[in-house]
Design a protein around this motif. Structure first.
Motif, PDB file in Angstrom:
ATOM      1  N   ASP A   6     105.202  55.626 -60.088  1.00 50.31           N
ATOM      2  CA  ASP A   6     104.508  54.656 -59.237  1.00 50.31           C
ATOM      3  C   ASP A   6     105.504  54.121 -58.217  1.00 50.31           C
ATOM      4  OD1 ASP A   6     102.015  54.526 -60.918  1.00 50.31           O
ATOM      5  OD2 ASP A   6     103.435  53.720 -62.367  1.00 50.31           O
ATOM      6  N   TRP A   7     105.025  53.464 -57.195  1.00 49.80           N
ATOM      7  CA  TRP A   7     105.879  52.853 -56.189  1.00 49.80           C
ATOM      8  C   TRP A   7     105.129  51.721 -55.519  1.00 49.80           C
ATOM      9  CZ3 TRP A   7     103.782  57.618 -56.141  1.00 49.80           C
ATOM     10  CH2 TRP A   7     102.739  57.831 -55.244  1.00 49.80           C
ATOM     11  N   LEU A  13     102.647  49.335 -43.860  1.00 50.92           N
ATOM     12  CA  LEU A  13     103.592  50.456 -43.871  1.00 50.92           C
ATOM     13  C   LEU A  13     103.327  51.387 -45.052  1.00 50.92           C
ATOM     14  CD1 LEU A  13     106.918  48.711 -42.828  1.00 50.92           C
ATOM     15  CD2 LEU A  13     105.651  50.429 -41.535  1.00 50.92           C
ATOM     16  N   ARG A  14     102.077  51.483 -45.445  1.00 53.56           N
ATOM     17  CA  ARG A  14     101.737  52.374 -46.552  1.00 53.56           C
ATOM     18  C   ARG A  14     101.872  53.826 -46.098  1.00 53.56           C
ATOM     19  NH1 ARG A  14     100.788  48.846 -50.139  1.00 53.56           N
ATOM     20  NH2 ARG A  14      99.275  47.188 -49.969  1.00 53.56           N
ATOM     21  N   PRO A  15     102.489  54.654 -46.908  1.00 52.08           N
ATOM     22  CA  PRO A  15     102.631  56.066 -46.533  1.00 52.08           C
ATOM     23  C   PRO A  15     101.295  56.788 -46.590  1.00 52.08           C
ATOM     24  CG  PRO A  15     103.452  55.687 -48.753  1.00 52.08           C
ATOM     25  CD  PRO A  15     103.096  54.343 -48.198  1.00 52.08           C
ATOM     26  N   LEU A  16     101.174  57.856 -45.826  1.00 53.17           N
ATOM     27  CA  LEU A  16      99.987  58.701 -45.903  1.00 53.17           C
ATOM     28  C   LEU A  16      99.967  59.425 -47.243  1.00 53.17           C
ATOM     29  CD1 LEU A  16      99.931  60.231 -42.312  1.00 53.17           C
ATOM     30  CD2 LEU A  16      98.566  58.320 -43.198  1.00 53.17           C
ATOM     31  N   SER A  17     101.151  59.824 -47.716  1.00 53.80           N
ATOM     32  CA  SER A  17     101.250  60.459 -49.028  1.00 53.80           C
ATOM     33  C   SER A  17     102.665  60.300 -49.571  1.00 53.80           C
ATOM     34  CB  SER A  17     100.879  61.948 -48.963  1.00 53.80           C
ATOM     35  OG  SER A  17     101.880  62.677 -48.281  1.00 53.80           O
ATOM     36  N   VAL A  80     111.531  63.044 -53.778  1.00 51.45           N
ATOM     37  CA  VAL A  80     110.346  62.352 -53.293  1.00 51.45           C
ATOM     38  C   VAL A  80     110.121  62.711 -51.828  1.00 51.45           C
ATOM     39  CG1 VAL A  80     109.278  60.089 -52.924  1.00 51.45           C
ATOM     40  CG2 VAL A  80     110.818  60.442 -54.875  1.00 51.45           C
ATOM     41  N   ALA A  81     108.916  63.154 -51.490  1.00 51.70           N
ATOM     42  CA  ALA A  81     108.543  63.473 -50.109  1.00 51.70           C
ATOM     43  C   ALA A  81     107.507  62.457 -49.653  1.00 51.70           C
ATOM     44  CB  ALA A  81     107.992  64.886 -50.018  1.00 51.70           C
ATOM     45  N   VAL A  82     107.807  61.772 -48.560  1.00 53.70           N
ATOM     46  CA  VAL A  82     106.937  60.731 -48.017  1.00 53.70           C
ATOM     47  C   VAL A  82     106.423  61.191 -46.655  1.00 53.70           C
ATOM     48  CG1 VAL A  82     106.814  58.331 -47.257  1.00 53.70           C
ATOM     49  CG2 VAL A  82     108.258  58.943 -49.202  1.00 53.70           C
ATOM     50  N   THR A  83     105.120  61.059 -46.454  1.00 52.70           N
ATOM     51  CA  THR A  83     104.495  61.383 -45.167  1.00 52.70           C
ATOM     52  C   THR A  83     104.014  60.079 -44.538  1.00 52.70           C
ATOM     53  OG1 THR A  83     103.746  63.492 -46.055  1.00 52.70           O
ATOM     54  CG2 THR A  83     102.696  62.731 -44.030  1.00 52.70           C
ATOM     55  N   ALA A  84     104.289  59.924 -43.235  1.00 51.91           N
ATOM     56  CA  ALA A  84     103.914  58.698 -42.531  1.00 51.91           C
ATOM     57  C   ALA A  84     103.186  59.023 -41.239  1.00 51.91           C
ATOM     58  CB  ALA A  84     105.169  57.884 -42.213  1.00 51.91           C
ATOM     59  N   GLU A  86     102.388  57.389 -37.166  1.00 51.86           N
ATOM     60  CA  GLU A  86     103.287  56.904 -36.114  1.00 51.86           C
ATOM     61  C   GLU A  86     103.801  55.488 -36.372  1.00 51.86           C
ATOM     62  OE1 GLU A  86      99.191  55.713 -35.261  1.00 51.86           O
ATOM     63  OE2 GLU A  86     100.021  57.701 -35.559  1.00 51.86           O
ATOM     64  N   GLY A  87     103.159  54.756 -37.265  1.00 52.73           N
ATOM     65  CA  GLY A  87     103.607  53.403 -37.585  1.00 52.73           C
ATOM     66  C   GLY A  87     104.814  53.363 -38.500  1.00 52.73           C
ATOM     67  N   GLY A  88     105.076  54.467 -39.201  1.00 54.73           N
ATOM     68  CA  GLY A  88     106.182  54.508 -40.157  1.00 54.73           C
ATOM     69  C   GLY A  88     105.674  54.255 -41.566  1.00 54.73           C
ATOM     70  N   ALA A  89     106.603  54.127 -42.498  1.00 61.05           N
ATOM     71  CA  ALA A  89     106.215  53.912 -43.895  1.00 61.05           C
ATOM     72  C   ALA A  89     107.365  53.277 -44.663  1.00 61.05           C
ATOM     73  CB  ALA A  89     105.819  55.229 -44.553  1.00 61.05           C
ATOM     74  N   HIS A  90     107.006  52.649 -45.778  1.00 65.66           N
ATOM     75  CA  HIS A  90     107.987  52.087 -46.699  1.00 65.66           C
ATOM     76  C   HIS A  90     107.548  52.440 -48.120  1.00 65.66           C
ATOM     77  CE1 HIS A  90     109.181  48.706 -49.461  1.00 65.66           C
ATOM     78  NE2 HIS A  90     110.337  49.248 -49.130  1.00 65.66           N
ATOM     79  N   VAL A  91     108.497  52.926 -48.910  1.00 63.17           N
ATOM     80  CA  VAL A  91     108.279  53.187 -50.336  1.00 63.17           C
ATOM     81  C   VAL A  91     109.454  52.555 -51.060  1.00 63.17           C
ATOM     82  CG1 VAL A  91     108.118  54.953 -52.130  1.00 63.17           C
ATOM     83  CG2 VAL A  91     107.025  55.329 -49.920  1.00 63.17           C
ATOM     84  N   GLY A  92     109.164  51.738 -52.049  1.00 60.72           N
ATOM     85  CA  GLY A  92     110.237  51.090 -52.802  1.00 60.72           C
ATOM     86  C   GLY A  92     109.829  50.840 -54.235  1.00 60.72           C
TER      87      GLY A  92
END
Length: 132
Positions: A6-7, A13-17, A80-84, A86-92
């Motif tokens: 989980d994250w 700034l939620r990631p697309l995936s 971990v692969a994060v997709t964002a 144009e707004g960007g993303a944050h995962v923590g």
């Protein structure tokens, strides 16, 4: 056995995936991954040692963290692969939930943060000058 991951993410700034991969390699070859573009299954990462598979649920961990980086055998790591957009993303606060062989359930929280720069991402992280 790993039960899941989980994250947390900042509002706006939620990631697309977020996809998690398991990589197994010989740690005597020391082949760490700090960051990259794409996913571990992309063809441009064929020169890695070991194997990569998507998903970690159900994986049985058989070596301790100390043993896993002793330079004497097989090491397992999560990528971990994060997709964002144009707004960007944050995962923590990446959390790994697992069950021990005796049936006890635990969760380990890593307090690292992963940011992908974009129009909504914090300027101090993305403008090349973290002091401002």
């Amino acid at each position: 056995m790993i039960d899941g991951v989980d994250w947390m993410s900042d509002e706006g700034l939620r990631p697309l995936s977020v996809r998690v991969y398991l990589r197994t390699f010989d740690d005597s070859e020391f082949d760490p991954v700090a960051s990259m573009l794409g996913t571990p299954l992309d063809n441009n990462y064929e020169d890695w040692s070991g194997t990569v598979q998507e998903g970690v649920e159900g994986f049985k961990v058989e070596r301790s963290c100390t043993e896993n980086m002793d330079g004497k055998g097989q090491t397992d790591e999560m990528l971990v692969a994060v997709t964002a957009d144009e707004g960007g993303a944050h995962v923590g606060d990446f959390t790994v939930r697992y069950t021990t062989p005796d049936g006890k359930k635990y969760a380990v929280v890593s307090d690292w943060d992963m940011h992908i720069c974009g129009t909504k991402a914090p300027k101090n992280l993305c403008d090349g000058n973290p002091e401002t």
